[in-house]
Design an enzyme around this catalytic site. Sequence first.
Site, PDB file in Angstrom:
ATOM      1  N   GLY A   1       2.632   3.772  13.580  1.00  0.00           N
ATOM      2  CA  GLY A   1       3.390   2.718  13.877  1.00  0.00           C
ATOM      3  C   GLY A   1       2.717   1.933  14.795  1.00  0.00           C
TER       4      GLY A   1
ATOM      5  CE  LYS B   1      -2.079   2.849   2.964  1.00  0.00           C
ATOM      6  NZ  LYS B   1      -1.914   4.162   2.002  1.00  0.00           N
TER       7      LYS B   1
ATOM      8  N   GLY C   1       6.807   5.049   8.477  1.00  0.00           N
ATOM      9  CA  GLY C   1       6.068   6.224   8.747  1.00  0.00           C
ATOM     10  C   GLY C   1       6.162   6.551  10.122  1.00  0.00           C
ATOM     11  CB  SER C   2       3.899   9.038  12.017  1.00  0.00           C
ATOM     12  OG  SER C   2       2.685   8.350  12.076  1.00  0.00           O
ATOM     13  CB  THR C   3       6.286   6.947  16.372  1.00  0.00           C
ATOM     14  OG1 THR C   3       7.737   7.027  15.909  1.00  0.00           O
ATOM     15  CG2 THR C   3       6.189   6.349  17.641  1.00  0.00           C
TER      16      THR C   3
ATOM     17  CB  CYS D   1      12.847   8.461   9.145  1.00  0.00           C
ATOM     18  SG  CYS D   1      13.826   7.484   8.045  1.00  0.00           S
TER      19      CYS D   1
ATOM     20  CD  GLU E   1      12.510   3.842   9.176  1.00  0.00           C
ATOM     21  OE1 GLU E   1      12.751   4.751  10.045  1.00  0.00           O
ATOM     22  OE2 GLU E   1      12.398   4.203   7.943  1.00  0.00           O
TER      23      GLU E   1
ATOM     24  CD  GLU F   1       9.358  12.364  12.567  1.00  0.00           C
ATOM     25  OE1 GLU F   1       8.472  11.842  12.556  1.00  0.00           O
ATOM     26  OE2 GLU F   1      10.514  11.939  12.112  1.00  0.00           O
TER      27      GLU F   1
HETATM   28  P1  NAI Z   1       1.602   7.897   8.536  1.00  0.00           P
HETATM   29  O1  NAI Z   1       2.538   7.219   9.091  1.00  0.00           O
HETATM   30  O2  NAI Z   1       0.323   8.140   8.938  1.00  0.00           O
HETATM   31  O3  NAI Z   1       1.522   7.436   6.980  1.00  0.00           O
HETATM   32  C1  NAI Z   1       2.559   6.489   6.380  1.00  0.00           C
HETATM   33  C2  NAI Z   1       1.838   5.398   5.704  1.00  0.00           C
HETATM   34  O4  NAI Z   1       0.835   4.782   6.573  1.00  0.00           O
HETATM   35  C3  NAI Z   1       0.925   5.645   4.704  1.00  0.00           C
HETATM   36  O5  NAI Z   1       0.797   4.955   3.434  1.00  0.00           O
HETATM   37  C4  NAI Z   1      -0.444   5.838   5.259  1.00  0.00           C
HETATM   38  O6  NAI Z   1      -1.377   5.769   4.308  1.00  0.00           O
HETATM   39  C5  NAI Z   1      -0.330   4.700   6.214  1.00  0.00           C
HETATM   40  N1  NAI Z   1      -1.589   4.837   7.526  1.00  0.00           N
HETATM   41  C6  NAI Z   1      -1.813   5.694   7.922  1.00  0.00           C
HETATM   42  N2  NAI Z   1      -2.465   5.370   8.938  1.00  0.00           N
HETATM   43  C7  NAI Z   1      -2.790   4.030   9.093  1.00  0.00           C
HETATM   44  C8  NAI Z   1      -3.262   2.937   9.650  1.00  0.00           C
HETATM   45  N3  NAI Z   1      -4.222   3.415  10.726  1.00  0.00           N
HETATM   46  N4  NAI Z   1      -3.192   1.929   9.512  1.00  0.00           N
HETATM   47  C9  NAI Z   1      -2.337   1.350   8.619  1.00  0.00           C
HETATM   48  N5  NAI Z   1      -1.939   2.248   7.617  1.00  0.00           N
HETATM   49  C10 NAI Z   1      -1.809   3.545   7.879  1.00  0.00           C
HETATM   50  O7  NAI Z   1       2.378   9.594   8.174  1.00  0.00           O
HETATM   51  P2  NAI Z   1       1.683  10.783   7.484  1.00  0.00           P
HETATM   52  O8  NAI Z   1       0.338  11.050   8.155  1.00  0.00           O
HETATM   53  O9  NAI Z   1       1.744  10.750   6.000  1.00  0.00           O
HETATM   54  O10 NAI Z   1       2.898  11.707   8.092  1.00  0.00           O
HETATM   55  C11 NAI Z   1       2.805  12.259   9.390  1.00  0.00           C
HETATM   56  C12 NAI Z   1       4.066  12.521  10.020  1.00  0.00           C
HETATM   57  O11 NAI Z   1       4.525  11.267  10.022  1.00  0.00           O
HETATM   58  C13 NAI Z   1       5.106  13.096   9.286  1.00  0.00           C
HETATM   59  O12 NAI Z   1       4.780  14.538   9.540  1.00  0.00           O
HETATM   60  C14 NAI Z   1       6.271  12.696   9.682  1.00  0.00           C
HETATM   61  O13 NAI Z   1       6.484  13.310  10.898  1.00  0.00           O
HETATM   62  C15 NAI Z   1       6.031  11.324   9.876  1.00  0.00           C
HETATM   63  N6  NAI Z   1       6.387  10.497   9.030  1.00  0.00           N
HETATM   64  C16 NAI Z   1       7.765   9.759   9.031  1.00  0.00           C
HETATM   65  C17 NAI Z   1       8.228   8.998   7.850  1.00  0.00           C
HETATM   66  C18 NAI Z   1       9.396   8.116   8.041  1.00  0.00           C
HETATM   67  O14 NAI Z   1      10.171   8.082   6.972  1.00  0.00           O
HETATM   68  N7  NAI Z   1       9.702   7.632   9.243  1.00  0.00           N
HETATM   69  C19 NAI Z   1       7.685   9.162   6.444  1.00  0.00           C
HETATM   70  C20 NAI Z   1       6.451   9.658   6.579  1.00  0.00           C
HETATM   71  C21 NAI Z   1       5.921  10.544   7.396  1.00  0.00           C
END
Ligand code: NAI
Length: 496
Positions: free
Chosen positions: A246, A188, A241-243, A297, A263, A396
């Site tokens: 996660g 996804k 993605g975000s903690t 990240c 991660e 972050e």
């Molecule tokens: P997110 O962690 O919500 O999204 C990342 C992925 O997870 C996307 O594919 C999203 O559709 C999916 N996702 C979201 N909610 C989910 C759920 N409940 N169950 C399963 N999958 C889900 O991150 P978002 O909202 O795009 O960004 C928010 C913050 O996250 C950013 O401001 C940043 O601080 C952090 N982030 C960290 C990243 C990293 O490389 N560690 C990458 C992207 C965001």
Amino acid sequence: MTAAFKISLPNGLNYDQPTGLFIDNEYVPANGEKFTVYNPTTDEEIITLQGASEEDVDKAVAAARRAFDGEWSELEAVERGALLYKLAELIDRDRKLLASIDSFDNGKSFSDAYGGDLLESYNVFRYYAGAADKITGKTIETSHKKLAYVLQEPLGVCGQIIPWNYPFMMLAWKVAPALACGNTIVLKPAEQTPLSALYFGKLIVEAGFPPGVVNIIPGLGYISGKALAGHMDVDKIAFTGSTATGRSIMKSAASNLKNITLECGGKSPSIVFEDADLDQAVKWCHSGIMDNMGQVCTSTSRIYVQDTIYDEFLAKFTEKTKEAATKIGDPFHEDTYQGPQVSKAQFDKVLSYIDEGKKSGARVLHGGAKHGDKGYFIQPTVFADTTEDMKIVKEEIFGPVVAISKFSTEAEVIAKANDTSYGLAAAVFTQKVTKAHKVARKIQAGMVFINSSGDSHFGIPFGGYKSSGIGRELGQYALDAYTQSKAVHVNLGTEL
Ligand code: NAI
Ligand code: MG
């Protein structure tokens, strides 16, 4: 089949963008919520897609299960490797297009996407193509009458949920090792940047993978991502993605005790000692936070500078930031260093942290506002004299915003560096070899950069301590993350 959508990219490339879901080697219609993909440079709509519904997730998982139980498991490891090599070559053939797509919907500079993300992706696929037939177990002689051997077997169906900051590269980091180990996949992509992942389906078909081995389901996180993470027939979830997300994925994954690799976020420190090569430290500290618009990240977003060189460091760092800020603009322009933030939501989030920093009394040395009137551009922002209690030091931000403060002793700075719930990365700047290694050991983080920043390499484990994640990606470590061991006990004797 779903209709392809004609996209004209800003650099003159035209291509057919597949839409829908990629299941069983075909693009099929989706039935979930609609979402719109924007060009962050102009704030204009690129395309509205329909995401995967819960039933669509079921279909994709069922396809992956059939492939896992059928044709895919019958292939020899060397044949899996050959398919991955073929895929790598197709990625290389389409490298310019894939880099352009990522630059278009993410806003990262084309030169970074082409020279960084896509080159890395190619290398990752080649690395794991070579690894496919080198996955080995162990033989252990337990006694003179018994022998045990250990098989490393694939986990089964892997759900992979990826973010938008390195759209194609995050796909590569997850898809390549999972396939090398013999798993099947439901991927996804992030709703902000699903285009290159959808296009990737065409390369899966062209490379000759059997149907169902790789399935790609764009969709919203809280619908498609959540359904995948909680699915009872998915054996593993790998997430970046975000903690916060996660944590929620880990809860969903508890349904059937899935194997997980997470991660997540970071608030990584850079430590600059007075004996550092100052110009080098300034250069790496700057790229460590400002590269990819701060959307990394491992961004080193807190800088601690020894008090004796603090003012000099601030002057040089501000100068460096000023110089780089002349290269904000169109991601497709060859001189561009900084493009827009990925989305309106991220733009707003970063600006609200900048306001918060100002209110909390931190000194603004550069930036502090949006850049221009079109798109999601933000001035690189440098805060000095920050204190540990400030939100901009604790949380972050994921943007081009850095918090700089001073320290006097090694013990003090190690305590500050570790005073965070995160533990992804850290950078240490010193010319003293023993100090560098001693400090590296005391830092609670999954990765430490000595006189450098932002390093990652496909052969080296990538992942975090504490709330920055669970497990490691890349290198041989990813082969462990995508296999499980089976112990087979063999009786060589006759007595009980
Ligand atoms: P997110 O962690 O919500 O999204 C990342 C992925 O997870 C996307 O594919 C999203 O559709 C999916 N996702 C979201 N909610 C989910 C759920 N409940 N169950 C399963 N999958 C889900 O991150 P978002 O909202 O795009 O960004 C928010 C913050 O996250 C950013 O401001 C940043 O601080 C952090 N982030 C960290 C990243 C990293 O490389 N560690 C990458 C992207 C965001
Ligand atoms: Mg989210």
